[in-house]
Design a protein around this motif. Structure first.
Motif, PDB file in Angstrom:
ATOM      1  N   GLU A   1       0.834  -1.205   0.000  1.00  0.00           N
ATOM      2  CA  GLU A   1       0.000   0.000   0.000  1.00  0.00           C
ATOM      3  C   GLU A   1       0.871   1.260   0.000  1.00  0.00           C
ATOM      4  O   GLU A   1       0.555   2.246  -0.679  1.00  0.00           O
ATOM      5  CB  GLU A   1      -0.925  -0.010   1.231  1.00  0.00           C
ATOM      6  N   TYR A   2       1.952   1.218   0.765  1.00  0.00           N
ATOM      7  CA  TYR A   2       2.826   2.386   0.897  1.00  0.00           C
ATOM      8  C   TYR A   2       3.516   2.723  -0.425  1.00  0.00           C
ATOM      9  O   TYR A   2       3.727   3.893  -0.766  1.00  0.00           O
ATOM     10  CB  TYR A   2       3.855   2.109   1.991  1.00  0.00           C
TER      11      TYR A   2
ATOM     12  N   THR B   1       0.631   4.642  -2.285  1.00  0.00           N
ATOM     13  CA  THR B   1       0.139   5.920  -1.750  1.00  0.00           C
ATOM     14  C   THR B   1       1.235   6.833  -1.240  1.00  0.00           C
ATOM     15  O   THR B   1       1.043   8.055  -1.162  1.00  0.00           O
ATOM     16  CB  THR B   1      -0.834   5.656  -0.594  1.00  0.00           C
TER      17      THR B   1
ATOM     18  N   ASP C   1       1.895   7.294   1.608  1.00  0.00           N
ATOM     19  CA  ASP C   1       1.373   7.837   2.867  1.00  0.00           C
ATOM     20  C   ASP C   1       1.352   6.707   3.878  1.00  0.00           C
ATOM     21  O   ASP C   1       0.506   5.803   3.804  1.00  0.00           O
ATOM     22  CB  ASP C   1      -0.030   8.404   2.659  1.00  0.00           C
TER      23      ASP C   1
ATOM     24  N   GLU D   1      -2.088   6.329   6.028  1.00  0.00           N
ATOM     25  CA  GLU D   1      -3.218   5.802   5.264  1.00  0.00           C
ATOM     26  C   GLU D   1      -2.963   4.343   4.867  1.00  0.00           C
ATOM     27  O   GLU D   1      -3.889   3.525   4.840  1.00  0.00           O
ATOM     28  CB  GLU D   1      -3.456   6.653   4.012  1.00  0.00           C
ATOM     29  N   SER D   2      -1.708   4.040   4.571  1.00  0.00           N
ATOM     30  CA  SER D   2      -1.367   2.654   4.228  1.00  0.00           C
ATOM     31  C   SER D   2      -1.621   1.723   5.404  1.00  0.00           C
ATOM     32  O   SER D   2      -2.111   0.597   5.240  1.00  0.00           O
ATOM     33  CB  SER D   2       0.095   2.559   3.799  1.00  0.00           C
TER      34      SER D   2
ATOM     35  N   THR E   1      -5.455   1.134   5.812  1.00  0.00           N
ATOM     36  CA  THR E   1      -5.937   0.159   4.831  1.00  0.00           C
ATOM     37  C   THR E   1      -5.490  -1.251   5.204  1.00  0.00           C
ATOM     38  O   THR E   1      -6.259  -2.218   5.123  1.00  0.00           O
ATOM     39  CB  THR E   1      -5.411   0.514   3.426  1.00  0.00           C
TER      40      THR E   1
END
Length: 805
Positions: free
Chosen positions: A727-728, A731, A733, A736-737, A740
C-alpha cells in the motif's frame, strides 16, 4: 535470490495456479495418496526413555543394569499386587492373598513363574514344609488367631527387611498394616505384565482391595494416553476450526475446500512421519492442532485477499493472480520464519525434541504448499465452475471492511501510534525488559509425572459421550499411593559407575579415599560417605573368614582394611567364597568395571545431589560416571534448559537474518526486517516472563515454546508489514497505508488468531500435564503476538517510514 528471479518464480507459480489449475489439483491428490500410505507405518513411542537415550548418566545406568545383576535374578518381567485394607496382616487377609497367588500360578495364560509376599513369610514360619501358596494358605488358616498374631509380631521384630513389604504405618506390637506389596514374576514370553485382563479377573474372583501394578500396566496406559489425548483434542480442534471457518468464509464451498486442504496437511505430515520411520511420541500430539491452526491462517488470508480483488468484478484467474502475487511472498516469509522457529529445536541433544522439530518443520512446509498452491488453484477451478450456474453466491465480502466493527477497531494501533510512536516503543522496551527479568525465575523439570495421565479425571470428561470417554487410568494414583504409604528406596541413592583397570594397586584405595569428607548431600557415617561397594563385600567376608582376613591383612599396607596390592588374588578368593554372588553385583569378571552406591539426603534437591555426586566422582583416579534416576533426570533437565536457550538464540538470529535478507531483496530495505522483529521480541519476552507467574516450568515440550513463538508470531507481523509496503508503495502515505492494511489484512489476522488460539487451546484438554501446559503457553503466545502486531508494529512502521521510507 534477486527480486527479478523471485518475480519470475511467482509468475511461474501463478501461471500453474490460474491457467493449469486442473493439473495442480491432480498432482496434489496423487501426492496425498502417496503420503497416506505412510500412515500405517507410524509406531508409538511412549514414556520417558527416549529423552535420556544419549545422556551419559543414562548410558552408565544401562551398563550398570546390564553388568551388575543381583544374584539369582534376571530380566524377567514382574507385576506388583498392592493389597489394601484396614489390616492386611490378619489371618483372613493373608489367606486371601495366598489364595490369589495360587490362582495366578495355576492360570497358564498369566505365565507366573514365582510370587512372593509377606503372607508367604508368615506361612513358612508357621509351617516350613508348605511349598505352594495354596499349602501356605492352609497353614495360616489351620493356625489359631493368637498363633498368627504372635508370628507376625516376631517376624516384624526379628526380620526388619520384611517391613519393606508393608506400608509405613506398620505396627509390630499390635500387628497391623494398611497395605502390603506382593511381587509376581512372569516368564519372559508374552506381555511384560502378563495377561492384564486375566490378572484383573482373578483378582476380582478373590475379592478384597487389590491394585494391579507393573510394567504391563505402565506400557498399556502410556500407549492409551496418546490415543485418548488425540481423541479428545482433535475433535475439539475440528469443531473450533469449523466454527471459525464458517465465520470467516461464510460459503459452504469455500468451507469444504478449506477442510479438504486441512485434511491433506495432516495426511501429508504424518504420512511423512511414518515413511521416515519417526515414532509418534506424546510430544507430537501438539503438532496437528498447530498445523491446523497455521493452515487455517493461510486459508483465511488467501480467501480474504482473493475476495478483496473480486470486488472489482475481476475474473477468478485475474483476482487470484493479484492475490497470490502478494500472498505467496508473505506465505514464503511466514513459512521460512515458522520453519526456523520449529527447526531451531533440532539443535537439542534430546532425540524426541529433535523429532518434534523435524515433523513440525516439514508440516509447515507442506502447509505452505497446500494452502499456497493447491487451495488457490482449487478455488479458481471451483469459482470458474460456479460461474454461469444457478448457485447462490453466499457470503463473499472480505473480513475487516471499513464499515465493519473490525474495520473500526483494528486501526486503533495506527491512530494511537501516529500521535506518540516513540512513547509506545519506549513502553514496549520497558515491557520487554520486565518480561526478561521475570523469565530468569523459570524452573526446569523432567519427571515421569509430566507424561502420566491425571490422578483424578478432569471434570469435563463426564460430559463427553461414552464412545469417546478415555479409559480409567491408575498409574498416577498408584504411584502417589506408593510414595505416600511405603518407604522410598532408590530415590535416596545414586551410583557411580567406575571403569578402568581394577587390578591396579591404587584402585580400591581410590574408591575408599573418594568417600572421605564427601559433599553435604551425601549421607555420612563417622565422617565417611555411606556407600555400598566391593570394599564392603571384602570387609564382610573378612569378618566371617579368618583365612580371607589374613589374605587381606597381608596386602593392606596402610592397615586401613582396604587391600592395596595383589588385588587380582583378592578378587579371585572373594569370588570363590560364599560372598561370590554378592561380589558379582559390584565387579565384573574382567575386573574393569565396578559400581559404588551412595546414600543421599532424602530432602536434598536433585540439582544439589547431582552437583555433589559429580564432585565426588572427580576424586576417583579411575574413570567415574555418576548415574541413577536422580542424576539422569537432572541431566535431562539441564539439557532442556540448554536446548531452550540455544534454540531461542538460534531462532532469533536466523529469523533476523532471514527477514533482513528477504526485505532487502524485496524492498531494498534491511530496516524493514528489524521493524518486523520488534513486536516479536516483545511478545517472546512477555511469554517467557509469564511462565514463572503461571507456575509453568520448562519441560521437554514447554522448553520448545520460545523458538516456536518466534516462528508463529512472525506470521502476524509479516502479513501486516508486507501488505503495508504494498500500500505504501502506491500511496506514499504511511498512515493511510496502515489504516488500509489494518482494516483488510487485520481482519483476516483476527480470524486466524482466533483459530490458532482455539487450536492451541484445545491442547489443554489433553490428559498429560506437559500438553496442557504447552497449550496454555501457545494460546498466550498467539494473543501476545497478535496484540503486539496491531499495537506495537504500527508505530514501529511509522517510525521506519519517517526515517527510512
Amino acid at each position: 535470490m534477486s527480486r527479478f528471479s523471485l518475480e519470475g518464480a511467482i509468475e511461474w507459480t501463478n501461471y500453474w495456479i490460474t491457467q493449469r489449475s486442473g493439473v495442480v489439483i491432480a498432482l496434489f491428490l496423487v501426492l496425498t495418496l502417496v503420503f497416506a500410505g505412510g500412515l500405517g507405518d507410524i509406531e508409538l513411542d511412549e514414556g520417558t526413555e527416549g529423552f535420556a537415550e544419549d545422556v551419559p548418566a543414562q548410558q552408565a545406568l544401562e551398563d550398570v543394569n546390564q553388568q551388575f545383576e543381583p544374584p539369582f535374578e534376571d530380566d524377567q518381567p514382574t507385576t506388583q499386587l498392592i493389597q489394601r485394607g484396614d489390616n492386611v496382616v490378619t489371618q483372613e487377609e493373608m489367606v486371601r492373598m495366598l489364595t490369589l497367588q495360587q490362582r495366578l500360578e495355576d492360570d497358564p495364560t498369566v505365565r507366573v513363574e514365582d510370587s512372593s509376599s509377606f503372607a508367604e513369610t508368615i506361612a513358612l514360619s508357621i509351617d516350613p514344609t508348605a511349598e505352594t501358596p495354596g499349602e501356605q494358605a492352609d497353614a495360616i488358616e489351620a493356625a489359631t488367631r493368637g498363633e498368627v498374631r504372635e508370628t507376625v509380631r516376631t517376624t516384624i521384630e526379628e526380620q526388619p527387611e520384611v517391613e519393606g513389604l508393608l506400608s509405613d504405618d506398620v505396627n509390630a506390637q499390635d500387628p497391623s498394616a494398611s497395605a502390603t506389596i506382593v511381587t509376581v514374576t512372569h516368564t519372559e514370553r508374552g506381555d511384560p505384565g502378563g495377561d492384564l485382563d486375566r490378572i484383573d479377573h482373578i483378582v476380582d474372583s478373590v475379592g478384597g482391595d487389590v491394585i494391579v501394578f507393573g510394567q504391563g500396566v505402565f506400557e498399556n496406559e502410556f500407549e492409551a494416553v496418546i490415543g485418548d489425548s488425540l481423541a479428545l483434542v482433535i475433535p475439539v480442534v475440528v469443531v473450533l476450526i469449523l466454527g471459525f471457518l464458517i465465520f470467516a468464509f461464510r460459503d459452504p464451498f469455500d468451507l469444504l475446500l478449506g477442510l479438504v486442504a486441512l485434511a491433506m496437511t495432516i495426511v501429508w505430515t504424518f504420512g511423512f512421519t511414518g515413511l521416515a520411520g519417526i515414532p509418534f511420541s506424546e510430544m507430537l500430539i501438539a503438532v496437528p492442532p498447530l498445523l491446523l491452526a497455521i493452515g487455517v491462517d493461510f486459508g483465511i488470508h488467501a480467501v480474504n485477499r482473493y475476495r478483496e480483488e473480486r470486488t472489482g468484478d475481476r475474473s477468478p484467474g485475474e483476482a487470484m493472480s493479484i492475490a497470490t502475487h502478494q500472498l505467496l511472498v508473505a506465505f514464503f516469509i511466514v513459512t521460512g520464519t515458522t520453519v526456523i522457529g520449529f527447526g531451531a529445536n533440532m539443535v537439542s541433544d534430546l532425540p524426541p525434541i529433535q523429532e518434534f522439530g523435524v515433523v513440525a518443520s516439514v508440516g509447515v512446509v507442506f502447509t505452505f504448499l497446500i494452502f499456497g498452491v493447491f487451495m488457490p488453484a482449487a478455488k479458481v477451478a471451483m469459482d470458474r465452475a460456479r460461474e454461469g450456474r444457478p448457485i447462490p453466491a453466499f457470503g463473499s465480502s472480505p473480513l475487516g471492511s471499513e464499515d465493519s466493527i473490525l474495520g473500526r477497531v483494528l486501526p486503533a494501533g495506527a491512530i494511537v501510534g501516529r500521535k506518540a510512536p516513540m512513547a509506545i516503543l519506549v513502553v514496549a522496551l520497558l515491557v520487554t525488559a520486565g518480561g526478561g527479568l521475570s523469565a530468569t525465575n523459570v524452573d526446569t523439570t523432567f519427571d515421569d509425572e509430566d507424561f502420566l495421565p491425571p490422578d483424578e479425571e478432569p471434570g469435563y470428561l463426564e460430559y463427553l459421550p461414552e464412545s469417546v470417554q478415555p479409559q480409567e487410568y491408575t498409574i498416577t494414583a498408584t504411584l502417589n499411593y506408593l510414595e505416600e504409604n511405603f518407604a522410598s528406596g532408590d530415590d535416596d541413592q545414586v551410583t557411580i559407575y567406575v571403569e578402568g583397570p581394577l587390578r591396579h594397586d591404587y584402585a580400591l584405595e581410590s574408591i575408599n579415599r573418594a568417600g572421605q569428607d564427601p559433599p553435604p548431600s551425601i549421607v555420612t557415617e563417622d565422617g565417611e560417605a555411606q556407600s555400598e561397594s566391593i570394599i564392603d563385600v571384602i570387609e564382610t567376608q573378612a569378618e566371617n573368614d579368618p583365612e580371607f582376613a589374613a589374605l587381606v591383612e597381608r596386602n593392606d599396607l596402610n592397615d586401613n582394611g582396604v587391600p592395596d596390592r595383589n588385588l587380582e588374588e583378592i578378587y579371585d578368593a572373594l569370588l570363590a567364597s560364599e560372598s561370590g554372588d554378592q561380589a558379582s553385583q559390584y565387579i565384573t569378571d574382567d575386573r574393569r568395571s565396578t559400581q559404588v552406591m551412595y546414600s543421599v539426603e532424602a530432602d536434598a534437591d536433585d540439582e544439589q545431589v547431582t552437583e555433589d555426586i559429580n564432585e565426588l566422582a572427580d576424586d576417583y583416579r579411575l574413570d567415574a560416571t555418576p548415574t541413577g534416576e536422580i542424576v539422569v533426570f537432572q541431566e535431562v533437565s539441564d539439557l532442556i534448559l540448554d536446548s531452550a536457550i540455544e534454540s531461542l538464540i538460534l531462532a532469533l538470529v536466523f529469523t533476523a537474518v532471514f527477514l533482513l535478507v528477504i526485505y532487502y531483496v524485496l524492498e531494498g530495505h534491511f530496516a524493514l526486517g528489524i521493524a518486523n522483529l520488534v513486536p516479536i521480541v516483545v511478545s517472546v519476552a512477555l511469554l517467557a516472563g509469564s511462565m514463572p507467574i503461571l507456575g509453568i516450568p520448562f519441560n521437554v515440550l514447554t522448553g520448545t515454546i520460545l523458538p516456536i513463538s518466534i516462528g508463529v508470531g512472525v506470521a502476524y507481523s509479516v502479513h501486516i508489514t508486507h501488505r503495508f509496503i504494498d500500500e505504501y508503495n502506491v500511496t506514499a502515505d504511511a498512515y493511510e497505508s496502515l489504516l488500509t492494511t489494518l482494516r483488510g489484512t487485520g481482519g483476516a489476522l483476527t480470524a486466524s488468531m482466533l483459530t490458532t488460539f482455539g487450536g492451541a487451546g484445545s491442547l489443554m484438554l489433553a490428559l498429560t500435564p506437559i500438553l496442557g501446559q504447552f497449550g496454555v503457553l501457545m494460546t498466550i503466545s498467539v494473543v501476545y503476538s497478535y496484540l503486539m502486531a496491531i499495537v506495537v508494529l504500527p508505530p514501529t512502521l511509522l517510525v521506519w517510514a519517517r526515517y527510512f521510507g
